[in-house]
Design a protein around this motif. Structure first.
Motif, PDB file in Angstrom:
ATOM      1  N   SER A 307     -25.447  -8.897 -44.208  1.00 16.49           N
ATOM      2  CA  SER A 307     -26.638  -9.738 -44.164  1.00 16.49           C
ATOM      3  C   SER A 307     -26.225 -11.199 -43.965  1.00 16.49           C
ATOM      4  CB  SER A 307     -27.425  -9.599 -45.465  1.00 16.49           C
ATOM      5  OG  SER A 307     -26.786 -10.316 -46.507  1.00 16.49           O
ATOM      6  N   PRO A 308     -27.188 -12.109 -43.755  1.00 17.96           N
ATOM      7  CA  PRO A 308     -26.835 -13.538 -43.649  1.00 17.96           C
ATOM      8  C   PRO A 308     -26.130 -14.092 -44.883  1.00 17.96           C
ATOM      9  CG  PRO A 308     -29.025 -13.163 -42.769  1.00 17.96           C
ATOM     10  CD  PRO A 308     -28.593 -11.870 -43.390  1.00 17.96           C
ATOM     11  N   ARG A 309     -26.213 -13.390 -46.019  1.00 15.56           N
ATOM     12  CA  ARG A 309     -25.458 -13.843 -47.190  1.00 15.56           C
ATOM     13  C   ARG A 309     -23.962 -13.870 -46.901  1.00 15.56           C
ATOM     14  NH1 ARG A 309     -28.838 -10.534 -50.938  1.00 15.56           N
ATOM     15  NH2 ARG A 309     -30.278 -11.939 -52.007  1.00 15.56           N
ATOM     16  N   ALA A 310     -23.503 -13.021 -45.978  1.00 15.42           N
ATOM     17  CA  ALA A 310     -22.084 -13.017 -45.619  1.00 15.42           C
ATOM     18  C   ALA A 310     -21.689 -14.333 -44.968  1.00 15.42           C
ATOM     19  CB  ALA A 310     -21.781 -11.854 -44.683  1.00 15.42           C
ATOM     20  N   SER A 311     -22.522 -14.854 -44.072  1.00 22.61           N
ATOM     21  CA  SER A 311     -22.219 -16.132 -43.429  1.00 22.61           C
ATOM     22  C   SER A 311     -22.235 -17.268 -44.440  1.00 22.61           C
ATOM     23  CB  SER A 311     -23.229 -16.407 -42.314  1.00 22.61           C
ATOM     24  OG  SER A 311     -23.166 -15.401 -41.317  1.00 22.61           O
ATOM     25  N   ILE A 312     -23.192 -17.220 -45.371  1.00 19.33           N
ATOM     26  CA  ILE A 312     -23.252 -18.245 -46.414  1.00 19.33           C
ATOM     27  C   ILE A 312     -22.001 -18.191 -47.275  1.00 19.33           C
ATOM     28  CG2 ILE A 312     -24.532 -19.023 -48.441  1.00 19.33           C
ATOM     29  CD1 ILE A 312     -27.064 -17.877 -47.129  1.00 19.33           C
ATOM     30  N   ALA A 313     -21.588 -16.967 -47.646  1.00 20.07           N
ATOM     31  CA  ALA A 313     -20.388 -16.813 -48.462  1.00 20.07           C
ATOM     32  C   ALA A 313     -19.148 -17.264 -47.701  1.00 20.07           C
ATOM     33  CB  ALA A 313     -20.240 -15.357 -48.896  1.00 20.07           C
ATOM     34  N   PHE A 314     -19.067 -16.928 -46.411  1.00 19.29           N
ATOM     35  CA  PHE A 314     -17.934 -17.350 -45.592  1.00 19.29           C
ATOM     36  C   PHE A 314     -17.799 -18.871 -45.593  1.00 19.29           C
ATOM     37  CE2 PHE A 314     -17.132 -13.446 -42.815  1.00 19.29           C
ATOM     38  CZ  PHE A 314     -15.806 -13.376 -43.190  1.00 19.29           C
ATOM     39  N   ALA A 315     -18.910 -19.571 -45.331  1.00 15.36           N
ATOM     40  CA  ALA A 315     -18.867 -21.027 -45.227  1.00 15.36           C
ATOM     41  C   ALA A 315     -18.463 -21.664 -46.550  1.00 15.36           C
ATOM     42  CB  ALA A 315     -20.218 -21.562 -44.756  1.00 15.36           C
ATOM     43  N   SER A 316     -19.088 -21.233 -47.659  1.00 16.48           N
ATOM     44  CA  SER A 316     -18.785 -21.818 -48.971  1.00 16.48           C
ATOM     45  C   SER A 316     -17.366 -21.498 -49.401  1.00 16.48           C
ATOM     46  CB  SER A 316     -19.784 -21.302 -50.016  1.00 16.48           C
ATOM     47  OG  SER A 316     -21.099 -21.684 -49.688  1.00 16.48           O
ATOM     48  N   ALA A 317     -16.966 -20.231 -49.252  1.00 17.77           N
ATOM     49  CA  ALA A 317     -15.626 -19.829 -49.691  1.00 17.77           C
ATOM     50  C   ALA A 317     -14.543 -20.470 -48.834  1.00 17.77           C
ATOM     51  CB  ALA A 317     -15.504 -18.311 -49.652  1.00 17.77           C
ATOM     52  N   ALA A 318     -14.797 -20.612 -47.536  1.00 21.30           N
ATOM     53  CA  ALA A 318     -13.801 -21.243 -46.666  1.00 21.30           C
ATOM     54  C   ALA A 318     -13.599 -22.707 -47.036  1.00 21.30           C
ATOM     55  CB  ALA A 318     -14.233 -21.119 -45.203  1.00 21.30           C
ATOM     56  N   ARG A 319     -14.678 -23.401 -47.372  1.00 21.32           N
ATOM     57  CA  ARG A 319     -14.551 -24.788 -47.827  1.00 21.32           C
ATOM     58  C   ARG A 319     -13.710 -24.857 -49.099  1.00 21.32           C
ATOM     59  NH1 ARG A 319     -20.326 -25.839 -45.904  1.00 21.32           N
ATOM     60  NH2 ARG A 319     -20.131 -27.617 -44.486  1.00 21.32           N
ATOM     61  N   ALA A 320     -13.984 -23.949 -50.050  1.00 16.38           N
ATOM     62  CA  ALA A 320     -13.236 -23.959 -51.300  1.00 16.38           C
ATOM     63  C   ALA A 320     -11.768 -23.636 -51.072  1.00 16.38           C
ATOM     64  CB  ALA A 320     -13.855 -22.953 -52.274  1.00 16.38           C
ATOM     65  N   ARG A 321     -11.487 -22.669 -50.198  1.00 15.39           N
ATOM     66  CA  ARG A 321     -10.095 -22.317 -49.932  1.00 15.39           C
ATOM     67  C   ARG A 321      -9.350 -23.475 -49.277  1.00 15.39           C
ATOM     68  NH1 ARG A 321      -6.522 -20.031 -46.290  1.00 15.39           N
ATOM     69  NH2 ARG A 321      -5.101 -18.470 -47.212  1.00 15.39           N
ATOM     70  N   ALA A 322     -10.025 -24.208 -48.402  1.00 15.25           N
ATOM     71  CA  ALA A 322      -9.389 -25.364 -47.783  1.00 15.25           C
ATOM     72  C   ALA A 322      -9.039 -26.415 -48.833  1.00 15.25           C
ATOM     73  CB  ALA A 322     -10.322 -25.966 -46.730  1.00 15.25           C
ATOM     74  N   LEU A 323      -9.944 -26.649 -49.780  1.00 17.38           N
ATOM     75  CA  LEU A 323      -9.679 -27.628 -50.832  1.00 17.38           C
ATOM     76  C   LEU A 323      -8.540 -27.160 -51.731  1.00 17.38           C
ATOM     77  CD1 LEU A 323     -10.667 -30.343 -51.944  1.00 17.38           C
ATOM     78  CD2 LEU A 323     -12.169 -29.067 -53.504  1.00 17.38           C
ATOM     79  N   ILE A 324      -8.488 -25.863 -52.039  1.00 12.47           N
ATOM     80  CA  ILE A 324      -7.394 -25.315 -52.840  1.00 12.47           C
ATOM     81  C   ILE A 324      -6.062 -25.516 -52.125  1.00 12.47           C
ATOM     82  CG2 ILE A 324      -6.421 -23.157 -53.741  1.00 12.47           C
ATOM     83  CD1 ILE A 324      -9.320 -22.222 -54.189  1.00 12.47           C
ATOM     84  N   ASP A 325      -6.090 -25.445 -50.807  1.00 19.34           N
ATOM     85  CA  ASP A 325      -4.883 -25.618 -49.997  1.00 19.34           C
ATOM     86  C   ASP A 325      -4.566 -27.088 -49.738  1.00 19.34           C
ATOM     87  OD1 ASP A 325      -2.757 -24.240 -48.766  1.00 19.34           O
ATOM     88  OD2 ASP A 325      -3.632 -24.535 -46.782  1.00 19.34           O
ATOM     89  N   GLY A 326      -5.390 -27.987 -50.269  1.00 18.43           N
ATOM     90  CA  GLY A 326      -5.134 -29.417 -50.123  1.00 18.43           C
ATOM     91  C   GLY A 326      -5.631 -30.020 -48.836  1.00 18.43           C
ATOM     92  N   ARG A 327      -6.605 -29.367 -48.177  1.00 13.64           N
ATOM     93  CA  ARG A 327      -7.143 -29.878 -46.916  1.00 13.64           C
ATOM     94  C   ARG A 327      -8.585 -30.315 -47.091  1.00 13.64           C
ATOM     95  NH1 ARG A 327      -7.810 -25.669 -44.312  1.00 13.64           N
ATOM     96  NH2 ARG A 327      -6.607 -24.101 -45.435  1.00 13.64           N
ATOM     97  N   ASN A 328      -9.008 -31.268 -46.264  1.00 12.80           N
ATOM     98  CA  ASN A 328     -10.408 -31.711 -46.285  1.00 12.80           C
ATOM     99  C   ASN A 328     -11.204 -31.123 -45.135  1.00 12.80           C
ATOM    100  OD1 ASN A 328      -9.345 -33.095 -44.146  1.00 12.80           O
ATOM    101  ND2 ASN A 328     -10.043 -35.124 -44.828  1.00 12.80           N
ATOM    102  N   HIS A 329     -10.657 -30.078 -44.497  1.00  5.14           N
ATOM    103  CA  HIS A 329     -11.341 -29.432 -43.384  1.00  5.14           C
ATOM    104  C   HIS A 329     -10.991 -27.955 -43.370  1.00  5.14           C
ATOM    105  CE1 HIS A 329      -7.317 -30.447 -41.909  1.00  5.14           C
ATOM    106  NE2 HIS A 329      -7.447 -29.436 -41.070  1.00  5.14           N
ATOM    107  N   VAL A 330     -11.883 -27.153 -42.821  1.00  2.86           N
ATOM    108  CA  VAL A 330     -11.699 -25.702 -42.730  1.00  2.86           C
ATOM    109  C   VAL A 330     -11.005 -25.364 -41.423  1.00  2.86           C
ATOM    110  CG1 VAL A 330     -12.901 -23.482 -42.621  1.00  2.86           C
ATOM    111  CG2 VAL A 330     -13.735 -25.271 -44.152  1.00  2.86           C
ATOM    112  N   VAL A 331     -10.103 -24.388 -41.473  1.00  2.00           N
ATOM    113  CA  VAL A 331      -9.433 -23.876 -40.281  1.00  2.00           C
ATOM    114  C   VAL A 331      -9.785 -22.396 -40.130  1.00  2.00           C
ATOM    115  CG1 VAL A 331      -7.547 -25.547 -40.428  1.00  2.00           C
ATOM    116  CG2 VAL A 331      -7.327 -23.345 -41.581  1.00  2.00           C
ATOM    117  N   PRO A 332      -9.628 -21.836 -38.928  1.00  2.00           N
ATOM    118  CA  PRO A 332      -9.974 -20.419 -38.737  1.00  2.00           C
ATOM    119  C   PRO A 332      -9.228 -19.474 -39.674  1.00  2.00           C
ATOM    120  CG  PRO A 332      -9.735 -21.502 -36.612  1.00  2.00           C
ATOM    121  CD  PRO A 332      -9.295 -22.494 -37.640  1.00  2.00           C
ATOM    122  N   ASP A 333      -8.009 -19.830 -40.066  1.00  2.00           N
ATOM    123  CA  ASP A 333      -7.259 -18.960 -40.966  1.00  2.00           C
ATOM    124  C   ASP A 333      -7.942 -18.812 -42.322  1.00  2.00           C
ATOM    125  OD1 ASP A 333      -5.339 -18.370 -39.129  1.00  2.00           O
ATOM    126  OD2 ASP A 333      -3.872 -19.840 -39.842  1.00  2.00           O
TER     127      ASP A 333
END
Length: 374
Positions: A307-333
Motif C-alpha cells: 500500500s502507499p504506507r510502504a512509500s511513506i515508510a521508505f521515505a521516513s526510514a531512509a531519512r533516518a538511516r542517512a542520519l544514522i550514517d552521518g549524512r544529511n541526504h538520502v542515497v539509493p543504497d
C-alpha cells in the motif's frame, strides 16, 4: 527481459500531471509507472532548512552514544540495532520474527534505559484482554466513584512478546494505540507518552494456539525484521559478558527523551532528492504490477502488493538511516538496504509460494532489481 521504470518523466505545465518524456515509450503490453512531479522542496516543509554541519555533528554524537550503549549489551545483531534506531528516529513501530533467545527483550530494554524512558514488557497469551493492555476503570468503594488505571501500554517503549498469541480483539486494541497514539477508557481519551515505540515479536516455530496477524494489520508496522542466530564468536562473547556481569546491570542514560525529540526533528529534515522519491514510489508500483517488471514465474507468486504506507515508510526510514550514517541526504543504497524490512510484511504471496518454498525476500529483490536505480 525485465521492464524498466523511467524516472525522467517531465511535468505538464498546464495540469501538473506527470507525462512520459518524448524519447520514452513503454514496450507493447507493458505498463510504465507514472512518475510524480518533483516537489518544490523535498522536505517536510518548504520553510524547513536542511541540516547544517553543526546539527549533523550533534546528531552524529548522540546517535553514536546510543549505538555504543546498545552494543555494550547486545552482541552482534547489527541490523537489529539499526532497525531500532530507525524506528526511534521516525516514531515507527517494529515487528520482529525470530526464535527465542536472540536478545529482542534485551535490546528493547537497553534502548529504553539509554534514553531514560519507561519500558514495559507485555507477555501475550490467548486470555489477555484489551483492558489488560490499555487500562480500565476500577470502582473505589470509599469514594463511590470509578477511577481510571492506565495499562502497561502507557510507556515510551512497549515490548509485545509473541503478539500472535493474543486474540484478534486484543491485537486490534494494541494496533489502535499504535496508530492513534492514544487509548480510550470509558468516555475519555488518554494520550500516550512521547516518544512511543512498540516492538512486537512473533515466534515462527510454534503455530498451535496462535492468532496470526492479518496482513492489513501488519501494514501498520513500519518495519519487519527477521533475526538469525549469532555466529560462534558472537555466542562466545555473550558468555564472556555474562561471566563478567555486564549483561546483568542496567544501562546508564546517554540521551534524554528531549534529545530523542530533537533527533526526530532532524531526521525529518534530511534531504531526499525527487529522483529518489520517484525511485521508491516506483518500487511500490512494481509490487502492485509485478507481471510487467519481474519474471512471470515470480510474478505468479504475488497475491497483493504494498500500500502507499510502504512509500511513506521508505521515505521516513531512509531519512533516518542517512542520519544514522552521518549524512544529511538520502542515497539509493538507503532504500535498497531497507527494502526487505519495509516490504516483507506488505507484499503478500500466494499459497503456491509457500508450497514451493519461495521466500518473500526473493520476490522483493526481483522487484527492486526490476527498475532503474537513480
Amino acid at each position: 527481459m525485465q521492464g524498466k521504470v523511467n524516472t525522467d518523466a517531465s511535468v505538464d505545465d498546464h495540469d501538473g500531471s506527470a507525462v512520459l518524456p518524448s524519447n520514452a515509450s513503454p514496450a507493447p503490453g507493458r505498463q510504465v509507472p507514472p512518475t510524480p512531479p518533483p516537489p518544490a522542496v523535498a522536505g517536510p516543509a518548504a520553510s524547513a532548512p536542511y541540516l547544517d554541519a553543526e546539527e549533523l555533528s550533534w546528531a552524529r554524537e548522540r546517535i553514536g552514544a546510543l549505538s555504543a550503549a546498545l552494543s555494550a549489551k547486545v552482541v552482534g545483531q547489527a541490523r537489529l540495532q539499526e532497525t531500532l534506531l530507525v524506528a526511534l528516529l521516525t516514531g515507527g513501530h517494529v515487528l520482529l520474527e525470530s526464535v527465542p533467545g536472540l536478545a529482542k527483550t534485551t535490546a528493547a530494554a537497553t534502548l529504553a534505559q539509554a534514553v531514560g524512558g519507561r519500558f514495559h514488557r507485555i507477555q501475550c497469551t490467548p486470555d489477555l484482554l484489551p483492558s489488560d493492555i490499555v487500562g480500565t476503570q476500577v470502582y473505589n468503594q470509599q469514594s463511590g466513584t470509578f477511577e481510571t488505571q492506565l495499562g502497561p501500554v502507557h510507556a515510551n517503549f512497549v515490548l509485545l512478546d509473541e503478539i500472535n498469541r493474543s486474540s484478534a480483539k486484543t491485537q486490534s486494541a494494541m494496533l489502535e494505540a499504535m496508530q492513534e497514539r492514544q487509548t480510550s477508557i470509558g468516555n475519555r481519551s488518554y494520550a500516550l507518552p512521547d516518544p512511543f515505540l512498540v516492538l512486537a515479536t512473533q515466534n515462527p516455530i510454534e503455530h498451535e494456539g496462535t492468532y496470526p496477524l492479518p496482513e492489513a494489520q501488519m501494514d501498520r508496522f513500519m518495519l519487519k525484521d527477521v533475526l538469525d542466530y549469532p555466529s560462534p564468536a558472537e555466542e562466545a562473547e555473550i558468555l564472556r559478558r555474562i561471566d563478567a556481569g555486564i549483561l546483568g546491570t542496567a544501562a546508564d542514560p546517554v540521551l534524554s527523551t528531549t534529545d530523542v525529540g530533537r533527533l526526530q526533528q532532524l531526521a525529518a529534515r534530511v534531504y531526499i532528492d525527487p529522483s529518489i522519491v520517484n525511485y521508491l514510489v516506483g518500487i511500490g508500483y512494481v509490487t502492485r504490477h509485478p507481471g510487467d517488471y519481474i519474471p512471470p514465474r515470480l510474478a505468479a507468486y504475488v497475491d497483493f502488493g504494498a500500500s502507499p504506507r510502504a512509500s511513506i515508510a521508505f521515505a521516513s526510514a531512509a531519512r533516518a538511516r542517512a542520519l544514522i550514517d552521518g549524512r544529511n541526504h538520502v542515497v539509493p543504497d538507503d532504500v535498497k538496504a531497507l527494502a526487505h524490512r519495509v516490504l516483507r510484511h506488505r507484499v503478500t504471496l500466494t499459497f503456491e509460494a509457500l508450497a514451493d518454498d519461495v521466500p518473500v525476500e526473493t520476490v522483493v529483490d526481483a522487484m527492486v532489481g526490476g527498475i532503474r536505480t537513480p
